[in-house]
Motif scaffolding. Structure first.
Motif, PDB file in Angstrom:
ATOM      1  N   TYR A  18     -14.250 -35.626 -43.743  1.00  0.00           N
ATOM      2  CA  TYR A  18     -15.066 -36.289 -42.724  1.00  0.00           C
ATOM      3  C   TYR A  18     -14.597 -37.714 -42.462  1.00  0.00           C
ATOM      4  O   TYR A  18     -15.234 -38.449 -41.716  1.00  0.00           O
ATOM      5  CB  TYR A  18     -16.541 -36.311 -43.130  1.00  0.00           C
ATOM      6  CG  TYR A  18     -17.274 -34.990 -42.994  1.00  0.00           C
ATOM      7  CD1 TYR A  18     -16.837 -33.989 -42.131  1.00  0.00           C
ATOM      8  CD2 TYR A  18     -18.420 -34.746 -43.721  1.00  0.00           C
ATOM      9  CE1 TYR A  18     -17.516 -32.789 -42.012  1.00  0.00           C
ATOM     10  CE2 TYR A  18     -19.115 -33.548 -43.602  1.00  0.00           C
ATOM     11  CZ  TYR A  18     -18.647 -32.575 -42.744  1.00  0.00           C
ATOM     12  OH  TYR A  18     -19.328 -31.387 -42.624  1.00  0.00           O
TER      13      TYR A  18
ATOM     14  N   LEU B 131     -16.929 -39.360 -39.623  1.00  0.00           N
ATOM     15  CA  LEU B 131     -17.443 -38.358 -38.695  1.00  0.00           C
ATOM     16  C   LEU B 131     -18.934 -38.564 -38.425  1.00  0.00           C
ATOM     17  O   LEU B 131     -19.413 -38.322 -37.326  1.00  0.00           O
ATOM     18  CB  LEU B 131     -17.186 -36.943 -39.226  1.00  0.00           C
ATOM     19  CG  LEU B 131     -17.430 -35.827 -38.226  1.00  0.00           C
ATOM     20  CD1 LEU B 131     -16.555 -35.995 -36.988  1.00  0.00           C
ATOM     21  CD2 LEU B 131     -17.188 -34.494 -38.852  1.00  0.00           C
TER      22      LEU B 131
ATOM     23  N   GLN C 141     -18.744 -31.343 -36.541  1.00  0.00           N
ATOM     24  CA  GLN C 141     -18.471 -31.332 -37.978  1.00  0.00           C
ATOM     25  C   GLN C 141     -17.690 -30.086 -38.388  1.00  0.00           C
ATOM     26  O   GLN C 141     -16.713 -30.185 -39.140  1.00  0.00           O
ATOM     27  CB  GLN C 141     -19.774 -31.437 -38.770  1.00  0.00           C
ATOM     28  CG  GLN C 141     -20.414 -32.797 -38.657  1.00  0.00           C
ATOM     29  CD  GLN C 141     -21.824 -32.830 -39.216  1.00  0.00           C
ATOM     30  OE1 GLN C 141     -22.290 -31.865 -39.811  1.00  0.00           O
ATOM     31  NE2 GLN C 141     -22.507 -33.947 -39.007  1.00  0.00           N
TER      32      GLN C 141
ATOM     33  N   ARG D 296     -13.783 -30.461 -39.784  1.00  0.00           N
ATOM     34  CA  ARG D 296     -13.421 -30.142 -41.169  1.00  0.00           C
ATOM     35  C   ARG D 296     -12.514 -28.929 -41.279  1.00  0.00           C
ATOM     36  O   ARG D 296     -12.022 -28.606 -42.354  1.00  0.00           O
ATOM     37  CB  ARG D 296     -14.668 -29.978 -42.017  1.00  0.00           C
ATOM     38  CG  ARG D 296     -15.498 -28.759 -41.710  1.00  0.00           C
ATOM     39  CD  ARG D 296     -16.731 -28.720 -42.601  1.00  0.00           C
ATOM     40  NE  ARG D 296     -17.532 -27.565 -42.279  1.00  0.00           N
ATOM     41  CZ  ARG D 296     -18.840 -27.603 -42.109  1.00  0.00           C
ATOM     42  NH1 ARG D 296     -19.489 -28.740 -42.240  1.00  0.00           N
ATOM     43  NH2 ARG D 296     -19.495 -26.511 -41.837  1.00  0.00           N
TER      44      ARG D 296
END
Length: 166
Positions: free
Chosen positions: A12, A20, A36, A40
């Motif tokens: 992140y 993030l 997200q 990732r």
């Protein structure tokens, strides 16, 4: 490969100190989940949460599922706005009638009181709109009255300031 900080694992964190969470905090809940999941699992530098292709694909499938939920949320919002716009048009009609009655006299009254009866269908529309917004019927009426008052005041200011008529 993650750090010991559960709120800021390596997958992140991005170059330039960008977290993030700084980006996803500016998005809707579903939008944040989409970003997200994609962030990732699609890292060019290889700092992905999942180490297997299957795991990365699973994250992207989650992103797609959240995207579908966001589409549904937006569609529901659009439907609620359409209901409210219909009610707003009805309110504008009533306000226009009140305004027309007000200007029939030569003396401008300090206050105008509008009294009207709602048909059962109109009453049901208001009740349904209140339910869509998760407020009580009375709160919806109060909110609608405030919104209508703001519009009337804005129209009056425009008329006085610029000579514009609604």
């Amino acid at each position: 490969m993650t750090t010991t900080d559960p709120t800021g694992p390596a997958y992140y964190q991005f170059p330039g100190g960008i977290q993030l969470g700084q980006i996803s905090g500016e998005l809707t809940g579903f939008g944040a989940q989409i970003v997200q999941c994609a962030a990732r699992s699609c890292r060019v530098d290889g700092t992905n949460k999942e180490t297997t292709i299957e795991g990365r694909i699973r994250d992207l499938e989650k992103a797609a599922a959240f995207a579908e939920m966001e589409v549904e949320r937006l569609a529901n919002t659009h439907r609620r706005i359409a209901v409210l716009n219909d009610d707003l048009e009805d309110a504008k009609t009533v306000l226009t009638q009140v305004k027309d009655q007000r200007y029939e006299s030569t003396e401008r009254p300090a206050r105008v009181r509008a009294e009207f009866e709602l048909t059962p269908t109109e009453n049901d529309k208001i009740f349904d709109a209140a339910q869509l917004l998760a407020v009580t019927y009375d709160d919806f009426i109060a909110l609608a009255a405030l919104a209508a008052a703001d519009n009337v005041i804005a129209a009056e200011v425009a008329e006085i300031t610029y000579g514009l008529q609604a």
